[in-house]
Design a protein around this motif. Structure first.
Motif, short mmCIF file in Angstrom:
data_model
loop_
_atom_site.label_atom_id
_atom_site.label_comp_id
_atom_site.label_asym_id
_atom_site.label_seq_id
_atom_site.Cartn_x
_atom_site.Cartn_y
_atom_site.Cartn_z
N GLU A 11 0.72 -1.28 -0.08
CA GLU A 11 0.08 -0.15 0.04
C GLU A 11 0.84 1.25 -0.12
OE1 GLU A 11 -2.78 -0.20 3.25
OE2 GLU A 11 -3.72 -1.88 2.69
N ARG A 12 2.05 1.10 0.63
CA ARG A 12 2.91 2.39 0.76
C ARG A 12 3.99 2.14 -0.60
NH1 ARG A 12 2.74 5.18 5.29
NH2 ARG A 12 3.89 6.78 4.12
N ALA A 13 3.71 1.32 -1.50
CA ALA A 13 4.69 0.98 -2.53
C ALA A 13 5.40 2.41 -3.02
CB ALA A 13 3.91 0.46 -3.77
N PRO A 14 4.80 3.51 -3.32
CA PRO A 14 5.63 4.88 -4.00
C PRO A 14 6.67 5.23 -2.88
CG PRO A 14 3.09 5.18 -4.22
CD PRO A 14 3.32 3.70 -3.32
N ASP A 15 6.42 4.96 -1.61
CA ASP A 15 7.32 5.39 -0.54
C ASP A 15 8.55 4.32 -0.52
OD1 ASP A 15 6.13 7.84 0.08
OD2 ASP A 15 5.03 6.65 1.48
N VAL A 16 8.26 2.95 -0.64
CA VAL A 16 9.15 1.99 -0.79
C VAL A 16 10.00 1.95 -1.89
CG1 VAL A 16 9.35 -0.55 -0.41
CG2 VAL A 16 7.57 0.63 1.10
N ALA A 17 9.32 2.38 -3.12
CA ALA A 17 9.91 2.18 -4.07
C ALA A 17 11.11 3.33 -4.20
CB ALA A 17 9.08 2.42 -5.41
N ASP A 18 11.22 4.31 -3.28
CA ASP A 18 12.08 5.33 -3.55
C ASP A 18 13.51 4.87 -3.17
OD1 ASP A 18 13.62 7.83 -2.58
OD2 ASP A 18 12.03 8.90 -3.05
N ASP A 19 14.60 5.44 -3.96
CA ASP A 19 15.77 4.96 -3.84
C ASP A 19 16.26 5.16 -2.01
OD1 ASP A 19 15.87 4.07 -6.35
OD2 ASP A 19 16.89 6.00 -7.02
N GLN A 20 15.80 5.98 -1.34
CA GLN A 20 16.31 6.02 -0.20
C GLN A 20 15.68 5.12 0.70
OE1 GLN A 20 14.65 9.79 1.84
NE2 GLN A 20 12.94 9.44 0.47
N HIS A 21 14.89 4.39 0.39
CA HIS A 21 14.39 3.09 0.99
C HIS A 21 14.89 1.92 0.41
CE1 HIS A 21 12.24 5.78 3.52
NE2 HIS A 21 11.26 6.20 2.33
N ALA A 22 16.24 1.96 -0.18
CA ALA A 22 16.71 0.65 -0.94
C ALA A 22 16.66 -0.46 0.01
CB ALA A 22 17.83 0.87 -1.72
N GLY A 23 17.00 -0.26 1.40
CA GLY A 23 17.18 -1.33 2.48
C GLY A 23 16.11 -1.88 2.60
N LEU A 24 14.66 -1.08 2.79
CA LEU A 24 13.54 -1.91 2.94
C LEU A 24 12.96 -2.49 1.70
CD1 LEU A 24 11.15 -1.91 4.88
CD2 LEU A 24 10.18 0.15 3.99
N PHE A 25 13.30 -1.97 0.48
CA PHE A 25 12.74 -2.76 -0.56
C PHE A 25 13.65 -4.21 -0.74
CE2 PHE A 25 14.12 -4.25 -4.79
CZ PHE A 25 12.77 -4.71 -5.31
N ASP A 26 14.98 -4.21 -0.28
CA ASP A 26 15.81 -5.30 -0.10
C ASP A 26 14.99 -6.44 0.72
OD1 ASP A 26 18.14 -6.56 -1.32
OD2 ASP A 26 19.08 -6.46 0.81
N ALA A 27 14.78 -5.80 2.01
CA ALA A 27 14.29 -6.67 2.80
C ALA A 27 12.93 -7.50 2.33
CB ALA A 27 13.82 -5.96 4.09
N VAL A 28 12.13 -6.62 1.73
CA VAL A 28 10.72 -7.17 0.92
C VAL A 28 11.42 -8.41 -0.04
CG1 VAL A 28 8.89 -6.74 -0.50
CG2 VAL A 28 9.51 -5.33 1.18
N ARG A 29 12.33 -8.05 -0.84
CA ARG A 29 12.75 -8.97 -1.75
C ARG A 29 13.48 -10.23 -1.02
NH1 ARG A 29 17.55 -10.29 -4.14
NH2 ARG A 29 18.74 -8.90 -2.91
N ARG A 30 14.16 -10.32 -0.08
CA ARG A 30 14.93 -11.22 0.59
C ARG A 30 13.75 -11.99 1.51
NH1 ARG A 30 20.58 -11.32 -0.05
NH2 ARG A 30 21.23 -9.66 -1.09
N SER A 31 12.72 -11.58 1.70
CA SER A 31 11.85 -12.30 2.86
C SER A 31 11.65 -13.52 2.52
CB SER A 31 10.51 -11.23 2.95
OG SER A 31 9.89 -12.15 3.99
N PRO A 32 12.04 -14.65 2.98
CA PRO A 32 11.71 -15.93 2.77
C PRO A 32 9.95 -16.22 2.85
CG PRO A 32 12.65 -16.05 5.00
CD PRO A 32 12.67 -14.70 4.48
N CYS A 33 9.55 -16.64 2.01
CA CYS A 33 8.08 -16.71 1.81
C CYS A 33 7.92 -18.32 1.07
CB CYS A 33 7.34 -15.86 1.04
SG CYS A 33 7.57 -14.15 1.54
#
Length: 378
Positions: A11-33
């Motif tokens: 729901e907060r994708a525009p904020d997460v997609a910002d380069d300053q939140h690269a660490g947060l995006f990386d956490a989403v990407r690496r999250s084991p599901c």
């Protein structure tokens, strides 16, 4: 809990997609599901983030293919991955050019369990229309092919045995080939000529360059054998590869073997096409005589061409003989002087090490010719 967190991030994708939140995006990407709920939530989050910042598409593709390679992914969760990938590429079409590279980075090792090979190849083939994906699956199948211990004797270009003597590479190869054949059948129903064109590109790029391949070549063979027009296109393609002076010897020797094998065994190949293939082999063998006699590199190609020519006459020679007097190419193939010059060269000894069964059958065909193809054969 993890699914709710991932949904909130989507729901907060525009904020997460910002380069300053690269660490947060990386956490989403690496999250084991591994279960359906979290796989669905992470897929939605990845798609939402990429739709807001396309530079994340490479990492998102890595996450999807990494999930596809997991052994602990539940069956109902794995069903979601193709749709996630489709949606991602719909939102970011330029990601299509990155699919093959992402799939390659996560492809199972040769020694991985058979189930993982099958699941991953199946997932990749969902996007085999993406540039390079069909080639990637074929290359991995070739690795399995060259390492599998099959019941078929080595170096027998006409043998295709369904049996396998081990449960490792051979079992994985069997599963991957089954998937490829199923996809080829679907593509043939949708666009037969397009399906063959796909396999011709893959054939030239990797199959033709691989020594020790015993099974994978039957994928393009199958695509070509389903229609006389496609069979003719494939045979002509092989004849051109045989005559290609710019190609490496390994590819030309393989082309000789594949041409003779295809012409011998394919029911869609008519007598005129048999003659075309035989003439390509005959002409190539004749072109190699001078350089091979001088100790040049073409000796192996010369012997391969002679062997392939004998095979063609063993299997389909009577069809060529029946057209004698009706077609110039068949007349040339039935020229006794031409055969004598090719096979009677003591310096090259072209019949040395030829299988006795092949020599006996060729002699029988030669005796049925009127006049005989070779005096010695009678």
């Amino acid at each position: 809990t993890k699914a709710r967190v991932l949904a909130a991030l989507a729901e907060r994708a525009p904020d997460v997609a910002d380069d300053q939140h690269a660490g947060l995006f990386d956490a989403v990407r690496r999250s084991p599901c591994t279960v359906r709920e979290t796989v669905a939530a992470r897929g939605a989050a990845l798609c939402a983030i990429v739709s807001n910042n396309a530079t994340h598409v490479r990492s998102a593709l890595d996450a999807i293919f990494e999930a596809a390679a997991r052994d602990d992914l539940s069956a109902d969760a794995s069903e979601l991955l193709p749709e996630t990938l489709r949606r991602l590429l719909e939102l970011c079409p330029q990601g299509g050019a990155l699919v093959a590279a992402a799939a390659r980075r996560r492809y199972p090792y040769l020694t991985a369990p058979t189930a993982r090979h099958r699941a991953y190849a199946s997932f990749c083939l969902e996007r085999a229309d993406a540039d390079g994906v069909l080639r990637l699956v074929t290359e991995k199948a070739l690795e399995l092919d060259c390492h599998a211990e099959l019941d078929a004797p080595k170096n027998e270009m006409f043998q295709l045995d369904d049996g396998a003597s081990d449960g490792g590479a051979a079992a994985a190869l069997d599963d991957v080939l089954e998937l490829c054949f199923e996809r080829t059948e679907r593509r043939l129903r949708e666009d037969g000529d397009g399906a063959l064109d796909e396999w011709l590109r893959v054939f030239d790029a990797c199959i033709l360059q691989t020594q020790g391949c015993r099974c994978v070549q039957f994928l393009p063979f199958y695509a070509a054998a389903t229609d006389p027009g496609r069979a003719a296109a494939f045979a002509r393609h092989l004849a051109l590869r045989v005559a290609d002076d710019a190609a490496p010897d390994v590819a030309r020797v393989a082309s000789v073997s594949y041409l003779s094998s295809f012409v011998c065994r394919c029911r869609a190949v008519d007598a005129a096409l048999v003659a075309l293939g035989a003439e390509a082999l005959f002409a190539h063998a004749e072109a190699c005589v001078g350089p091979a006699a001088a100790g040049g590199a073409p000796l192996k190609r010369f012997k391969a061409a002679v062997r392939g020519l004998l095979y063609v006459f063993c299997f389909r020679g009577d069809e060529v003989l029946a057209r004698r007097g009706w077609e110039a190419r068949c007349d040339a193939l039935c020229d006794a002087n031409r055969w004598a010059a090719l096979l009677g060269n003591p310096a090259l000894d072209p019949l040395r090490n030829a299988p006795p069964r092949v020599l006996r059958e060729f002699a029988a065909v030669a005796r049925r010719a009127a006049p005989p193809l070779l005096d010695a054969a009678s």
